[in-house]
Design a protein around this motif. Structure first.
Motif, short mmCIF file in Angstrom:
data_model
loop_
_atom_site.label_atom_id
_atom_site.label_comp_id
_atom_site.label_asym_id
_atom_site.label_seq_id
_atom_site.Cartn_x
_atom_site.Cartn_y
_atom_site.Cartn_z
N PRO A 156 0.85 -1.25 0.08
CA PRO A 156 0.01 -0.05 0.00
C PRO A 156 0.88 1.11 0.09
N GLY A 157 0.43 2.38 -0.53
CA GLY A 157 1.35 3.46 -0.75
C GLY A 157 2.38 3.53 -1.94
N VAL A 158 2.51 2.20 -2.40
CA VAL A 158 3.69 2.27 -3.60
C VAL A 158 2.87 2.67 -5.07
N GLU A 159 3.49 3.40 -5.97
CA GLU A 159 2.83 3.56 -7.37
C GLU A 159 3.47 2.37 -8.11
N TYR A 160 2.94 1.37 -8.55
CA TYR A 160 3.38 0.38 -9.56
C TYR A 160 2.76 0.88 -10.76
N ASP A 161 3.99 1.23 -11.81
CA ASP A 161 3.92 1.90 -13.04
C ASP A 161 4.43 0.96 -14.13
N PRO A 162 3.63 0.73 -15.07
CA PRO A 162 4.05 0.11 -16.24
C PRO A 162 5.03 0.74 -17.25
N ARG A 163 4.91 2.04 -17.08
CA ARG A 163 5.89 2.89 -18.01
C ARG A 163 7.35 2.64 -17.40
N LEU A 164 7.54 2.10 -16.18
CA LEU A 164 8.87 1.51 -15.61
C LEU A 164 9.34 0.30 -16.17
N ARG A 165 8.63 -0.42 -16.99
CA ARG A 165 9.12 -1.80 -17.55
C ARG A 165 10.22 -1.58 -18.40
N GLU A 166 11.02 -2.78 -18.49
CA GLU A 166 12.02 -2.78 -19.44
C GLU A 166 11.72 -2.78 -20.82
#
Length: 242
Positions: free
Chosen positions: A89-99
Motif C-alpha cells: 500500500p502506498g507504492v505506485e506500481y507503474d508499467p511505464r517503468l518496465r524494461e
C-alpha cells in the motif's frame, strides 16, 4: 521555484535470464534466491522510512526486489515467496517503468542473434530498428519521459499538501501496518524507483549532461543515486557517489 530531489534508482535483483545473459524485457520472471541475498545491503540502507514517494515497475522481479529491500532489517529472514510478490500500500506500481519489450528477441542471447542483420543494426543504432513484434525506441523513450514528467507533478502535489499532512496519513499507516518502511519523514525529497537496467540508463541519459544511454551501467540489485532539479520543463542533475 526549482524543485530538488534525490532519486534512488534500484535495478531489480538477479534473475535466471540475467545469469544466462538472455534478453529479458516483459517476460515476468522472479528473482533468484541468490539474488534475494544480494539485496540485503540495500535493505540495510533503505529500511529507514525516508522516501516521500516510492515507484516500482509492475513486473514480478521488481515487486519482489522492493519487498526485500523494504522488509524489516532487524529480521534475518527474507520474506517468503507469497509476501515477496504482493503489492505494498502506498507504492505506485507503474508499467511505464518496465524494461524495453524485446519482442521475438526475448529470451535469446547475443550468440543466438549475432547472425541476424536486423539485430546487428539494432545494436549499432536502436533508434532506427525495432525488434520484431517488440517495442520501438521512440515508444520506450517516450514512456520513460512521461514517467519523469509525471514525477514532477506528483511531487508538486505533495508539496502543496504539506500543510495538511492528514491527507497523506492513510496510505502511510497502511504501509507501516504491513511492515514496510514507507515513512512519514519530510526532511528531504528522497524518491525510490525500483525498475530495470534499460530504464535506469534512459533516465540517466535524459537527466545527466553528456551522458549516453550505454554510458551507465548498473548491475542487478544495485543502486544509482542522482541529485536532480526540476526547472519547470525537465529534470537535470548529477550522479552522487557513495
Amino acid at each position: 521555484m526549482d524543485m530538488r530531489i534525490t532519486l534512488h534508482l534500484v535495478r531489480h535483483g538477479r534473475t535466471l535470464w540475467n545469469e544466462e545473459r538472455r534478453y529479458l524485457g516483459h517476460e515476468d520472471q522472479e528473482i533468484l534466491r541468490e539474488g534475494r541475498q544480494q539485496l540485503l545491503p540495500l535493505r540495510e540502507r533503505f529500511f529507514t522510512g525516508q522516501f516521500v514517494r516510492i515507484y516500482c515497475s509492475d513486473l514480478l522481479r521488481c515487486r519482489q526486489t522492493l519487498n526485500v529491500i523494504l522488509s524489516d532489517s532487524t529480521m534475518a529472514a527474507i520474506p517468503d515467496d507469497e509476501a515477496l510478490g504482493r503489492f505494498i500500500p502506498g507504492v505506485e506500481y507503474d508499467p511505464r517503468l518496465r524494461e524495453l519489450d524485446f519482442g521475438d528477441w526475448e529470451g535469446n542471447t547475443y550468440e543466438d542473434l549475432k547472425s541476424d542483420a536486423s539485430y546487428r543494426r539494432w545494436i549499432d543504432n536502436p533508434a532506427e530498428v525495432t525488434p520484431p513484434n517488440g517495442e520501438s525506441w521512440e515508444a520506450f523513450r517516450s514512456r520513460v519521459q512521461a514517467f519523469l514528467t509525471g514525477l514532477s507533478l506528483d511531487l508538486k502535489e505533495l508539496l502543496h499538501v504539506e500543510e495538511d499532512p492528514d491527507t497523506l496519513v492513510q496510505a502511510e499507516a497502511e504501509a507501516e501496518a504491513a511492515g514496510y518502511g514507507l515513512g512519514t519523514q519530510r526532511a528531504g525529497l528522497d524518491v525510490l524507483v525500483v525498475t530495470h537496467g534499460g530504464v535506469i540508463r534512459q533516465i540517466a541519459a535524459a537527466t545527466l549532461p553528456h551522458t549516453e544511454f550505454w554510458g551507465t551501467q548498473v548491475s542487478p540489485g544495485e543502486e544509482l543515486k542522482l541529485q536532480l532539479t526540476w526547472d519547470g520543463e525537465r529534470w537535470q542533475g548529477v550522479r552522487v557517489s557513495e
